[in-house]
Scaffold this active site. Structure first.
Site, mmCIF file in Angstrom:
data_model
loop_
_atom_site.group_PDB
_atom_site.id
_atom_site.type_symbol
_atom_site.label_atom_id
_atom_site.label_comp_id
_atom_site.label_asym_id
_atom_site.label_seq_id
_atom_site.Cartn_x
_atom_site.Cartn_y
_atom_site.Cartn_z
ATOM 1 N N CYS A 2 0.888 -1.063 -0.109
ATOM 2 C CA CYS A 2 0.156 0.145 -0.032
ATOM 3 C C CYS A 2 0.807 1.248 0.105
ATOM 4 C CB CYS A 2 -0.828 0.030 1.176
ATOM 5 S SG CYS A 2 -1.958 -1.327 1.460
ATOM 6 N N ARG A 27 1.782 1.157 -5.846
ATOM 7 C CA ARG A 27 1.915 0.130 -4.704
ATOM 8 C C ARG A 27 0.487 -0.450 -4.427
ATOM 9 N NH1 ARG A 27 6.446 1.033 -1.713
ATOM 10 N NH2 ARG A 27 5.518 0.246 0.138
ATOM 11 N N TRP A 78 -3.645 -1.733 -1.362
ATOM 12 C CA TRP A 78 -3.752 -2.960 -1.963
ATOM 13 C C TRP A 78 -4.352 -4.129 -0.857
ATOM 14 C CZ3 TRP A 78 -1.402 -8.195 -1.253
ATOM 15 C CH2 TRP A 78 -1.522 -8.817 -2.381
ATOM 16 N N ASN A 104 0.662 0.683 6.003
ATOM 17 C CA ASN A 104 0.935 -0.401 4.896
ATOM 18 C C ASN A 104 1.702 -1.396 5.824
ATOM 19 O OD1 ASN A 104 2.098 -1.635 2.815
ATOM 20 N ND2 ASN A 104 3.946 -0.337 2.827
ATOM 21 N N GLY A 105 1.019 -2.791 5.470
ATOM 22 C CA GLY A 105 1.581 -3.870 6.104
ATOM 23 C C GLY A 105 0.409 -4.491 6.726
ATOM 24 N N GLU A 484 11.274 -15.690 -16.834
ATOM 25 C CA GLU A 484 11.138 -14.464 -16.865
ATOM 26 C C GLU A 484 10.014 -14.114 -17.900
ATOM 27 O OE1 GLU A 484 10.894 -12.112 -14.855
ATOM 28 O OE2 GLU A 484 10.774 -10.376 -15.799
ATOM 29 N N LYS A 488 6.332 -12.302 -17.280
ATOM 30 C CA LYS A 488 5.994 -11.132 -17.852
ATOM 31 C C LYS A 488 4.669 -11.185 -18.627
ATOM 32 C CE LYS A 488 8.072 -7.937 -16.492
ATOM 33 N NZ LYS A 488 8.453 -8.979 -15.446
ATOM 34 N N GLU A 491 1.552 -11.889 -16.085
ATOM 35 C CA GLU A 491 1.202 -10.997 -15.131
ATOM 36 C C GLU A 491 0.554 -9.594 -15.634
ATOM 37 O OE1 GLU A 491 4.305 -8.858 -12.897
ATOM 38 O OE2 GLU A 491 5.943 -9.132 -14.290
ATOM 39 N N HIS A 507 8.047 -34.802 -20.764
ATOM 40 C CA HIS A 507 7.752 -35.738 -19.649
ATOM 41 C C HIS A 507 6.553 -35.455 -19.068
ATOM 42 C CE1 HIS A 507 12.005 -37.418 -19.663
ATOM 43 N NE2 HIS A 507 12.446 -36.336 -19.605
ATOM 44 N N LYS A 606 3.377 -3.124 -6.717
ATOM 45 C CA LYS A 606 4.573 -3.140 -7.106
ATOM 46 C C LYS A 606 5.812 -3.694 -6.044
ATOM 47 C CE LYS A 606 8.429 -1.962 -9.450
ATOM 48 N NZ LYS A 606 8.534 -2.771 -10.578
HETATM 49 C C1 AGP Z 1 7.829 -8.811 -11.559
HETATM 50 O O1 AGP Z 1 7.572 -8.365 -12.772
HETATM 51 C C2 AGP Z 1 7.029 -8.499 -10.538
HETATM 52 N N1 AGP Z 1 6.767 -7.344 -10.298
HETATM 53 C C3 AGP Z 1 7.443 -9.114 -9.037
HETATM 54 O O2 AGP Z 1 7.498 -10.696 -9.676
HETATM 55 C C4 AGP Z 1 8.700 -8.816 -8.542
HETATM 56 O O3 AGP Z 1 9.751 -9.218 -9.220
HETATM 57 C C5 AGP Z 1 8.965 -9.555 -7.252
HETATM 58 O O4 AGP Z 1 7.627 -9.236 -6.309
HETATM 59 C C6 AGP Z 1 10.091 -9.004 -6.295
HETATM 60 O O5 AGP Z 1 9.975 -7.791 -6.107
HETATM 61 P P1 AGP Z 1 11.420 -7.233 -5.561
HETATM 62 O O6 AGP Z 1 12.337 -7.406 -6.502
HETATM 63 O O7 AGP Z 1 11.050 -5.673 -5.175
HETATM 64 O O8 AGP Z 1 11.962 -7.921 -4.334
#
Ligand code: AGP
Length: 611
Positions: A2, A27, A78, A104-105, A484, A488, A491, A507, A606
């Site tokens: 958040c 966030r 969030w 936030n938390g 990756e 990408k 997500e 397999h 994020k």
């Molecule tokens: C990747 O596109 C995502 N945003 C997510 O997987 C991110 O890489 C992951 O949450 C780790 O975040 P960080 O690198 O800030 O620790």
């Protein structure tokens, strides 16, 4: 997870809070709210909260015009406890509007606290953990806000960054943090607290980073800090190196596209300071050659894309330096009671430096006596401050939820560490060393070259935007890269995409391949090309639509693939930094053609600062 912001000064607080929250929306964007103190007039707190994006809050407050007051707090959420509704939106108030809090938390013992508070006559309006904090503050508020805060947080188990208002303290904003980030900032137009730097850059770059259990009090004429004994403490302020433009789109349609295009510069800014006269220089890291020679094993931990960096780094470090590397998801590592041997270096990779699982894994490893090295993009973040050694990537602020430039600069950081460690351990000849360093230095321009082919990736994305499933396959380092690529795509486009080691398909998973299945095969590793071709033939023979990604000159891919993406040639171990660029563009343009808000994909945020 958040975003929180707080302000006091001579300005119109609502305007400043809304602008600050706008820069924190990455966030979390499920709901938003502000609470403003109207100063000496009525000693009342006025809270406005909406479900959905910040724009709804702007609409509800005439862009802040309809909310008077010179101090306040704001929140963009969030959702964790309780669905995204107005009732669950922050700020949460208590005592009939005497206290307001944004958070936030996650408070892990909120259910017990709720029962206790209900027993004291408090009536809850929401399902959130945060509301328990508001009622505790009210319960302990006997006129001394610092004392009320200390007594409150002593009951909290879990993580928090709090912004707090007391109605009888007009013009004052309080904050405290544990394991969720909180900064304080000072300017001529007032004083701030925020979850992250972008929220305050419009007004100042003069910030300090609160440590756990430090309390901040903002007043119009200054900022003061306290420890848990209520004693005043001094905090060092620093100047943020980047400006507000870095936290804006700069003419691009989305932050993600801007950050994809910033990669040549981000890579150059990360690599060049560490290469002098053809040699990698990691003095800032502070690791002596003796410490490096003593490394017998490396344990890497991270989450999400950062974990893909670790998977890549494993191949590179083992191949170049001959050091065994274990890779764990941070959320698994911290609970599996790992066996950690003497001479193990713990490496944590994190863009935000605030990911709860990665921070906890770092603390676990340190508690086991391991030397820790963090690769982080955000200066002053929790992981950066708690690790023994830090390698800062120089990607600049990354706003888009889907990481791009932070990811590629993390790859470069790991490449430099592997080359340097290999050199210190005498594993590379001078010729091999300089070949690698020369190739590393070429990466930024090669990325620019790939970006010049953007339109072709946009065209390709349009062709496959409606695919239901996508399979990404590769061998060796290409397998790490397709991890990756698959993330990408899924997500930000919501297409079900999976990455597989190409040799693994047969397999079981190959049973899913049917006519029209989209398969993207990455083939760059010279020793594995033939093996990869046989895997491509396997899926192509079963009707798959085959997209190949390989290096220029490897034209025999055209015989097998329906479409081939070429990238410039480089050293095998460095291909992941180039392979990822077309995969980022593909994901971006598929998402765009599916009408998705690329920068704020559903359900995501994020920085995942909760477990
Ligand atoms: C990747 O596109 C995502 N945003 C997510 O997987 C991110 O890489 C992951 O949450 C780790 O975040 P960080 O690198 O800030 O620790």
């Amino acid at each position: 997870m958040c975003g929180i912001v707080g302000y006091t000064g001579a300005g119109h607080a609502a305007h400043i809070l809304l602008d600050g929250l706008e820069r924190l929306e990455y966030r979390g964007y499920d709901s938003a709210g502000i609470c403003v103190s109207d100063g000496e007039k009525s000693h009342m707190l006025k809270a406005l909260r909406v479900k959905g994006r910040l724009q709804a809050l702007r609409d509800a407050t005439d862009n802040g015009d309809s909310v008077d007051g010179e101090s306040g707090i704001g929140h963009t959420r969030w959702a964790t406890h309780g669905e995204p509704t107005v009732e669950n939106a922050h700020p949460h108030l208590s005592g009939g509007g005497k206290v307001a809090v944004v958070h936030n938390g996650i408070i892990e013992n909120y259910a017990d606290l709720r029962k206790t508070l209900e027993g004291r006559g408090y009536v809850f309006q929401s399902e959130t953990d945060t509301e328990t904090i508001a009622h505790l503050l009210d319960y302990y508020d006997k006129g001394d806000p610092i004392d009320a805060i200390v007594r409150t947080v002593m009951h909290l188990r879990g993580s928090f960054a709090l912004g707090i208002l007391f109605a009888d303290r007009p013009g004052e904003v309080y904050g405290i943090r544990r394991d969720s980030p909180l900064i304080a900032a000072t300017s001529e137009s007032g004083n701030f607290i925020a979850s992250d730097v972008p929220a305050i850059l419009e007004w100042t770059r003069n910030v300090t980073y609160l440590d756990n259990m430090e309390i901040v009090c903002l007043k119009k004429d200054g900022i003061s800090f306290y420890n848990m004994d209520g004693e005043k403490i001094e905090k060092e302020f620093t100047t943020v190196s980047w400006d507000i433009a870095a936290a804006e789109k700069g003419g691009y349609a989305h932050f993600m596209l801007k950050e994809i295009h910033e990669q040549p510069k981000a890579m150059a800014d990360t690599i060049h300071p560490h290469v002098r006269d053809g040699r990698i220089v990691l003095d800032e890291l502070g690791m002596t050659d003796e410490e490096i020679r003593a490394v017998r094993r490396i344990q890497m931990v991270a989450c999400g894309s950062a974990w893909h960096v670790c998977m890549t780094a494993k191949y590179v470090m083992e191949q170049l330096a001959g050091i065994p590397v274990d890779v764990d998801l941070a959320s698994e590592f911290r609970y599996r009671n790992p066996v950690l041997e003497e001479g193990t270096l713990l490496m944590v990779v994190s863009q935000s430096g605030e990911t709860a699982d990665s921070l906890a894994a770092l603390r676990y490893g340190k508690a086991q006596g391991m030397l820790s090295l963090a690769i982080v993009n955000v200066v002053g973040s929790s992981i950066a401050r708690e690790a023994d050694r830090v390698f800062y990537t120089a990607a600049g602020p990354e706003i888009a939820v889907a990481t791009t430039k932070a990811y590629s600069t993390q790859l470069a950081a790991c490449d430099m560490l592997a080359i340097h460690f290999a050199s210190v351990k005498g594993k590379l000849s001078e010729e091999e060393y300089h070949t690698l360093v020369d190739a590393l230095l070429k990466l930024p321009e090669q990325i620019s070259e790939i970006l010049r082919g953007e339109a072709r990736m946009q065209w390709l994305a349009g062709k496959y935007a409606n695919t239901r499933d996508a399979f990404f396959i590769g061998r060796g380092l290409d397998y790490a890269s397709v991890l990756e690529g698959a993330l990408k795509l899924k997500e930000i486009s919501y297409i079900h995409a999976e990455a597989y080691a190409a040799g693994e398909l047969k397999h079981g998973t190959i049973s899913l391949i049917e006519k029209g299945s989209m398969v993207l095969a990455v083939a760059t590793q010279s020793e594995l090309l033939e093996k990869e071709v046989s895997n491509i033939v396997e899926v192509h023979a079963r009707g798959a639509t085959l997209l190949a990604l390989t290096f220029e000159g490897n034209y025999n891919m055209e015989d097998q693939a329906d479409f081939t993406i070429y990238i410039p040639k480089t050293e095998d171990v460095l291909y992941p930094s180039l392979v990822v660029i077309p995969l980022q563009l593909l994901a971006y343009y598929v998402s765009l053609s599916r009408g998705i808000d690329v920068d704020k994909p559903r359900n995501l945020a994020k920085s995942v600062t909760v477990e």
